[in-house]
Design a protein around this motif. Structure first.
Motif, PDB file in Angstrom:
ATOM      1  N   GLU A  44       7.061   5.317  -0.382  1.00  0.00           N
ATOM      2  CA  GLU A  44       5.702   5.069   0.084  1.00  0.00           C
ATOM      3  C   GLU A  44       4.852   6.330  -0.001  1.00  0.00           C
ATOM      4  O   GLU A  44       3.692   6.277  -0.420  1.00  0.00           O
ATOM      5  CB  GLU A  44       5.722   4.537   1.523  1.00  0.00           C
ATOM      6  CG  GLU A  44       6.256   3.131   1.658  1.00  0.00           C
ATOM      7  CD  GLU A  44       7.789   3.062   1.669  1.00  0.00           C
ATOM      8  OE1 GLU A  44       8.471   4.126   1.712  1.00  0.00           O
ATOM      9  OE2 GLU A  44       8.317   1.939   1.610  1.00  0.00           O
ATOM     10  N   GLN A  45       5.406   7.477   0.398  1.00  0.00           N
ATOM     11  CA  GLN A  45       4.661   8.730   0.319  1.00  0.00           C
ATOM     12  C   GLN A  45       4.325   9.061  -1.130  1.00  0.00           C
ATOM     13  O   GLN A  45       3.210   9.484  -1.440  1.00  0.00           O
ATOM     14  CB  GLN A  45       5.476   9.878   0.931  1.00  0.00           C
ATOM     15  CG  GLN A  45       5.618   9.787   2.429  1.00  0.00           C
ATOM     16  CD  GLN A  45       6.661  10.759   2.953  1.00  0.00           C
ATOM     17  OE1 GLN A  45       7.647  11.081   2.283  1.00  0.00           O
ATOM     18  NE2 GLN A  45       6.455  11.226   4.176  1.00  0.00           N
ATOM     19  N   ARG A  48       1.546   6.685  -2.445  1.00  0.00           N
ATOM     20  CA  ARG A  48       0.238   7.044  -1.887  1.00  0.00           C
ATOM     21  C   ARG A  48      -0.308   8.334  -2.508  1.00  0.00           C
ATOM     22  O   ARG A  48      -1.485   8.410  -2.865  1.00  0.00           O
ATOM     23  CB  ARG A  48       0.335   7.198  -0.371  1.00  0.00           C
ATOM     24  CG  ARG A  48       0.462   5.881   0.341  1.00  0.00           C
ATOM     25  CD  ARG A  48       0.407   6.051   1.861  1.00  0.00           C
ATOM     26  NE  ARG A  48       0.666   4.777   2.491  1.00  0.00           N
ATOM     27  CZ  ARG A  48       1.805   4.452   3.090  1.00  0.00           C
ATOM     28  NH1 ARG A  48       2.792   5.324   3.178  1.00  0.00           N
ATOM     29  NH2 ARG A  48       1.965   3.258   3.617  1.00  0.00           N
ATOM     30  N   GLN A  86       3.767  -5.109  -4.636  1.00  0.00           N
ATOM     31  CA  GLN A  86       4.379  -4.230  -3.651  1.00  0.00           C
ATOM     32  C   GLN A  86       3.712  -2.859  -3.643  1.00  0.00           C
ATOM     33  O   GLN A  86       3.500  -2.280  -2.575  1.00  0.00           O
ATOM     34  CB  GLN A  86       5.879  -4.084  -3.925  1.00  0.00           C
ATOM     35  CG  GLN A  86       6.662  -5.352  -3.624  1.00  0.00           C
ATOM     36  CD  GLN A  86       8.088  -5.268  -4.132  1.00  0.00           C
ATOM     37  OE1 GLN A  86       8.318  -4.937  -5.296  1.00  0.00           O
ATOM     38  NE2 GLN A  86       9.040  -5.563  -3.253  1.00  0.00           N
ATOM     39  N   ARG A  88       0.573  -2.245  -4.482  1.00  0.00           N
ATOM     40  CA  ARG A  88      -0.746  -2.433  -3.852  1.00  0.00           C
ATOM     41  C   ARG A  88      -0.617  -2.510  -2.339  1.00  0.00           C
ATOM     42  O   ARG A  88      -1.439  -1.944  -1.611  1.00  0.00           O
ATOM     43  CB  ARG A  88      -1.404  -3.722  -4.364  1.00  0.00           C
ATOM     44  CG  ARG A  88      -2.028  -3.588  -5.714  1.00  0.00           C
ATOM     45  CD  ARG A  88      -2.975  -4.751  -6.032  1.00  0.00           C
ATOM     46  NE  ARG A  88      -2.447  -6.043  -5.705  1.00  0.00           N
ATOM     47  CZ  ARG A  88      -1.854  -6.882  -6.554  1.00  0.00           C
ATOM     48  NH1 ARG A  88      -1.727  -6.547  -7.811  1.00  0.00           N
ATOM     49  NH2 ARG A  88      -1.416  -8.048  -6.160  1.00  0.00           N
ATOM     50  N   ARG A  89       0.427  -3.174  -1.845  1.00  0.00           N
ATOM     51  CA  ARG A  89       0.603  -3.312  -0.401  1.00  0.00           C
ATOM     52  C   ARG A  89       0.864  -1.974   0.266  1.00  0.00           C
ATOM     53  O   ARG A  89       0.472  -1.756   1.399  1.00  0.00           O
ATOM     54  CB  ARG A  89       1.714  -4.296  -0.083  1.00  0.00           C
ATOM     55  CG  ARG A  89       1.300  -5.732  -0.395  1.00  0.00           C
ATOM     56  CD  ARG A  89       2.350  -6.671   0.051  1.00  0.00           C
ATOM     57  NE  ARG A  89       2.426  -6.570   1.521  1.00  0.00           N
ATOM     58  CZ  ARG A  89       2.493  -7.588   2.339  1.00  0.00           C
ATOM     59  NH1 ARG A  89       2.518  -8.796   1.844  1.00  0.00           N
ATOM     60  NH2 ARG A  89       2.583  -7.422   3.626  1.00  0.00           N
ATOM     61  N   ILE A  90       1.549  -1.063  -0.448  1.00  0.00           N
ATOM     62  CA  ILE A  90       1.773   0.272   0.091  1.00  0.00           C
ATOM     63  C   ILE A  90       0.431   0.980   0.308  1.00  0.00           C
ATOM     64  O   ILE A  90       0.213   1.624   1.324  1.00  0.00           O
ATOM     65  CB  ILE A  90       2.691   1.100  -0.824  1.00  0.00           C
ATOM     66  CG1 ILE A  90       4.121   0.561  -0.764  1.00  0.00           C
ATOM     67  CG2 ILE A  90       2.652   2.580  -0.455  1.00  0.00           C
ATOM     68  CD1 ILE A  90       5.067   1.156  -1.788  1.00  0.00           C
ATOM     69  N   ILE A  91      -0.478   0.812  -0.630  1.00  0.00           N
ATOM     70  CA  ILE A  91      -1.782   1.474  -0.545  1.00  0.00           C
ATOM     71  C   ILE A  91      -2.720   0.757   0.413  1.00  0.00           C
ATOM     72  O   ILE A  91      -3.342   1.363   1.273  1.00  0.00           O
ATOM     73  CB  ILE A  91      -2.443   1.560  -1.943  1.00  0.00           C
ATOM     74  CG1 ILE A  91      -1.595   2.391  -2.895  1.00  0.00           C
ATOM     75  CG2 ILE A  91      -3.867   2.123  -1.846  1.00  0.00           C
ATOM     76  CD1 ILE A  91      -1.352   3.818  -2.455  1.00  0.00           C
ATOM     77  N   TYR A  92      -2.835  -0.536   0.283  1.00  0.00           N
ATOM     78  CA  TYR A  92      -3.851  -1.270   1.021  1.00  0.00           C
ATOM     79  C   TYR A  92      -3.352  -2.026   2.240  1.00  0.00           C
ATOM     80  O   TYR A  92      -4.130  -2.626   2.954  1.00  0.00           O
ATOM     81  CB  TYR A  92      -4.562  -2.248   0.074  1.00  0.00           C
ATOM     82  CG  TYR A  92      -5.190  -1.546  -1.097  1.00  0.00           C
ATOM     83  CD1 TYR A  92      -6.227  -0.645  -0.913  1.00  0.00           C
ATOM     84  CD2 TYR A  92      -4.741  -1.757  -2.392  1.00  0.00           C
ATOM     85  CE1 TYR A  92      -6.810   0.017  -1.989  1.00  0.00           C
ATOM     86  CE2 TYR A  92      -5.316  -1.101  -3.473  1.00  0.00           C
ATOM     87  CZ  TYR A  92      -6.334  -0.221  -3.258  1.00  0.00           C
ATOM     88  OH  TYR A  92      -6.908   0.425  -4.317  1.00  0.00           O
ATOM     89  N   GLY A  93      -2.041  -2.025   2.445  1.00  0.00           N
ATOM     90  CA  GLY A  93      -1.490  -2.693   3.610  1.00  0.00           C
ATOM     91  C   GLY A  93      -1.227  -4.153   3.453  1.00  0.00           C
ATOM     92  O   GLY A  93      -1.427  -4.852   2.568  1.00  0.00           O
TER      93      GLY A  93
END
Length: 93
Positions: A44-45, A48, A86, A88-93
């Motif tokens: 995730e880091q 981002r 997946q 996109r979800r890391i970035i935008y939630g």
């Protein structure tokens, strides 16, 4: 920046890097710490950070997702394969 839970880099690795590069021990320790921190990033880091870097470079999201997925697959300790959704979800939630 210390790696999760590691306050100082391994002495033997610092000695090795200093010996093979000619760097002073203090600089070698900083280099080793930086490399360990880089490879210590969670998926995730990493996603981002790379998304932010690429957006600053005016790269469009469609290209970013492909690049980041390829980069993750090429890392020494491979991350799990993530779909575009997946990522996109890391970035935008």
């Amino acid at each position: 920046m210390p790696v999760s839970g590691v306050s100082e880099p391994p002495v033997d690795l610092v000695r090795y890097v200093a010996g093979t590069t000619g760097l002073p021990p203090g600089i070698a320790a900083r280099v080793v710490s930086d490399v360990l921190a880089y490879f210590g990033e969670t998926v995730e880091q990493y996603v981002r950070r790379r998304h932010t870097e690429l957006r600053r470079g005016q790269v469009r999201n469609a290209e970013i997702w492909a690049r980041v997925a390829g980069e993750l697959a090429a890392r020494p300790v491979a991350a799990p394969v993530l779909s575009e959704r997946q990522l996109r979800r890391i970035i935008y939630g």
